[in-house]
Write a protein that holds these residues in place. Structure first.
Motif, PDB file in Angstrom:
ATOM      1  N   ALA A 190     -24.820 -46.124 -11.844  1.00  0.00           N
ATOM      2  CA  ALA A 190     -24.129 -45.829 -12.935  1.00  0.00           C
ATOM      3  C   ALA A 190     -24.692 -44.396 -13.571  1.00  0.00           C
ATOM      4  O   ALA A 190     -24.078 -43.512 -14.088  1.00  0.00           O
ATOM      5  N   PRO A 191     -26.132 -44.147 -13.370  1.00  0.00           N
ATOM      6  CA  PRO A 191     -26.477 -42.521 -13.973  1.00  0.00           C
ATOM      7  C   PRO A 191     -26.099 -41.579 -13.370  1.00  0.00           C
ATOM      8  O   PRO A 191     -25.796 -40.858 -13.911  1.00  0.00           O
ATOM      9  N   SER A 192     -26.122 -41.757 -12.037  1.00  0.00           N
ATOM     10  CA  SER A 192     -25.551 -40.674 -11.178  1.00  0.00           C
ATOM     11  C   SER A 192     -24.067 -40.190 -11.345  1.00  0.00           C
ATOM     12  O   SER A 192     -23.499 -39.067 -11.812  1.00  0.00           O
ATOM     13  N   LEU A 193     -23.240 -41.401 -11.784  1.00  0.00           N
ATOM     14  CA  LEU A 193     -21.755 -41.147 -12.264  1.00  0.00           C
ATOM     15  C   LEU A 193     -21.789 -40.673 -13.784  1.00  0.00           C
ATOM     16  O   LEU A 193     -20.935 -39.765 -14.118  1.00  0.00           O
ATOM     17  N   ALA A 194     -22.596 -41.033 -14.485  1.00  0.00           N
ATOM     18  CA  ALA A 194     -22.742 -40.786 -15.652  1.00  0.00           C
ATOM     19  C   ALA A 194     -22.779 -39.269 -16.064  1.00  0.00           C
ATOM     20  O   ALA A 194     -22.318 -38.419 -16.986  1.00  0.00           O
ATOM     21  N   ALA A 195     -23.725 -38.572 -15.215  1.00  0.00           N
ATOM     22  CA  ALA A 195     -24.217 -37.317 -15.107  1.00  0.00           C
ATOM     23  C   ALA A 195     -22.935 -36.529 -14.809  1.00  0.00           C
ATOM     24  O   ALA A 195     -22.585 -35.585 -15.105  1.00  0.00           O
ATOM     25  N   ARG A 196     -22.121 -36.869 -13.847  1.00  0.00           N
ATOM     26  CA  ARG A 196     -20.936 -36.208 -13.439  1.00  0.00           C
ATOM     27  C   ARG A 196     -20.002 -36.283 -14.406  1.00  0.00           C
ATOM     28  O   ARG A 196     -18.973 -35.442 -14.613  1.00  0.00           O
ATOM     29  N   PHE A 197     -19.871 -37.380 -15.266  1.00  0.00           N
ATOM     30  CA  PHE A 197     -18.678 -37.577 -16.316  1.00  0.00           C
ATOM     31  C   PHE A 197     -19.130 -36.782 -17.801  1.00  0.00           C
ATOM     32  O   PHE A 197     -18.495 -36.647 -18.403  1.00  0.00           O
ATOM     33  N   GLY A 198     -20.663 -36.544 -17.641  1.00  0.00           N
ATOM     34  CA  GLY A 198     -21.193 -36.309 -18.844  1.00  0.00           C
ATOM     35  C   GLY A 198     -21.021 -36.944 -20.212  1.00  0.00           C
ATOM     36  O   GLY A 198     -21.048 -36.941 -21.323  1.00  0.00           O
ATOM     37  N   VAL A 199     -21.333 -38.622 -19.678  1.00  0.00           N
ATOM     38  CA  VAL A 199     -21.427 -39.532 -20.804  1.00  0.00           C
ATOM     39  C   VAL A 199     -22.706 -40.200 -20.405  1.00  0.00           C
ATOM     40  O   VAL A 199     -23.519 -39.974 -19.588  1.00  0.00           O
ATOM     41  N   SER A 200     -23.077 -41.323 -21.342  1.00  0.00           N
ATOM     42  CA  SER A 200     -24.400 -42.257 -21.068  1.00  0.00           C
ATOM     43  C   SER A 200     -23.893 -43.238 -19.940  1.00  0.00           C
ATOM     44  O   SER A 200     -22.863 -43.318 -19.663  1.00  0.00           O
ATOM     45  N   ALA A 201     -24.976 -43.768 -19.390  1.00  0.00           N
ATOM     46  CA  ALA A 201     -24.787 -44.716 -18.234  1.00  0.00           C
ATOM     47  C   ALA A 201     -24.055 -45.950 -18.800  1.00  0.00           C
ATOM     48  O   ALA A 201     -23.164 -46.579 -17.924  1.00  0.00           O
ATOM     49  N   THR A 202     -24.088 -46.426 -19.908  1.00  0.00           N
ATOM     50  CA  THR A 202     -23.548 -47.492 -20.331  1.00  0.00           C
ATOM     51  C   THR A 202     -22.452 -47.746 -20.327  1.00  0.00           C
ATOM     52  O   THR A 202     -21.736 -48.671 -19.531  1.00  0.00           O
ATOM     53  N   PRO A 203     -21.357 -46.750 -20.776  1.00  0.00           N
ATOM     54  CA  PRO A 203     -19.852 -47.388 -20.624  1.00  0.00           C
ATOM     55  C   PRO A 203     -19.626 -46.924 -19.014  1.00  0.00           C
ATOM     56  O   PRO A 203     -18.710 -47.557 -18.635  1.00  0.00           O
ATOM     57  N   VAL A 204     -20.478 -46.188 -18.120  1.00  0.00           N
ATOM     58  CA  VAL A 204     -20.105 -46.091 -16.581  1.00  0.00           C
ATOM     59  C   VAL A 204     -20.277 -47.399 -15.931  1.00  0.00           C
ATOM     60  O   VAL A 204     -19.739 -47.910 -15.361  1.00  0.00           O
ATOM     61  N   ARG A 205     -21.574 -48.023 -16.446  1.00  0.00           N
ATOM     62  CA  ARG A 205     -21.899 -49.351 -16.048  1.00  0.00           C
ATOM     63  C   ARG A 205     -20.726 -50.481 -16.274  1.00  0.00           C
ATOM     64  O   ARG A 205     -20.642 -51.200 -15.292  1.00  0.00           O
ATOM     65  N   GLU A 206     -20.441 -50.348 -17.785  1.00  0.00           N
ATOM     66  CA  GLU A 206     -19.304 -51.507 -17.876  1.00  0.00           C
ATOM     67  C   GLU A 206     -18.058 -51.075 -17.210  1.00  0.00           C
ATOM     68  O   GLU A 206     -17.405 -52.150 -16.735  1.00  0.00           O
ATOM     69  N   ALA A 207     -17.623 -49.997 -17.011  1.00  0.00           N
ATOM     70  CA  ALA A 207     -16.544 -49.695 -16.259  1.00  0.00           C
ATOM     71  C   ALA A 207     -16.677 -50.112 -14.943  1.00  0.00           C
ATOM     72  O   ALA A 207     -15.707 -50.550 -14.396  1.00  0.00           O
TER      73      ALA A 207
END
Length: 230
Positions: free
Chosen positions: A52-69
């Motif tokens: 989640a943190p690596s994808l969050a960095a690529r999206f430019g958002v925090s890790a929380t919404p990425v992990r939930e998604a």
């Protein structure tokens, strides 16, 4: 033939994903949609493990919404959780892709063709901008934007038939499909030609030419399993 599962390794940084940073809400839904598009476009490949943190960095958002998604995508079978590592992109077999395309052809071709007699011209013209987005994304080589606009276009057309359950079924099939050959089409300069077929579909519908709509739709879906195959 089924795709053989190989030992997965952590994914490389890969191509940049669209930035979702900004003041607008609903990051979870927006991130989930972008991730689905990346999966379908083949930007996130089977067997890769993403945190989640690596994808969050690529999206430019925090890790929380990425992990939930990503947890939403687990429920859809698009990824699977890997303890202490992240999420592995699941594989789709050639047989599954054939089956998805077959079902789509049985549903989308006759439904879209029938719109030649029933769809209001104003409703069809509203999809012209989305068709333009598809072409623009093809020219730019932006595969995630291409897939996102393509889904909105075809689901928008099907919605005009007035059957919400049909739209839901096709949407699910599209989420599960993988267009592994999109990158090659961009490199060969062939994706733009396929993108322009969306304008052909609208032109045929506005001309009330059901035979032509069926012809273009048959060719268009053929690309999904032919030109766009692995």
């Amino acid at each position: 033939m089924a795709v053989q599962r190989k030992e997965a390794v952590p994914a490389s940084p890969g191509p940049a994903l669209p930035s979702l940073a900004g003041p607008r809400p609903h990051y979870r839904a927006r991130v989930a949609n972008a991730l689905r598009a990346a999966l379908v476009a083949g930007e996130l490949k089977p067997g890769e493990i993403h945190s989640a943190p690596s994808l969050a960095a690529r999206f430019g958002v925090s890790a929380t919404p990425v992990r939930e998604a990503m947890l939403d995508l687990v429920k859809e079978g698009l990824v699977e959780a890997v303890p202490n590592k992240g999420f592995r992109v699941t594989a789709v077999s050639e047989q599954q892709l054939d089956e998805y395309t077959h079902i789509r052809s049985l549903v989308e071709i006759p439904t879209t063709a029938a719109l030649a007699a029933t769809a209001a011209p104003d409703d069809l013209e509203k999809l012209r901008d989305v068709a333009g987005e598809i072409v623009d994304a093809a020219v730019a080589g932006d595969l995630i934007a291409y897939v996102d606009a393509d889904i909105r276009f075809h689901l928008g057309l099907l919605a005009l038939a007035g059957n919400a359950h049909l739209v839901e079924v096709v949407h699910d099939l599209r989420k599960r499909s993988r267009l592994y050959g999109l990158t090659a089409l961009v490199e060969q300069g062939r994706l733009e030609a396929s993108a322009r077929e969306h304008h052909e579909i609208l032109d045929a519908l506005l001309a009330r030419d059901e035979r032509r709509v069926r012809e273009v739709m048959t060719r268009h879906l053929g690309h999904v399993r032919g030109m766009w195959a692995r």
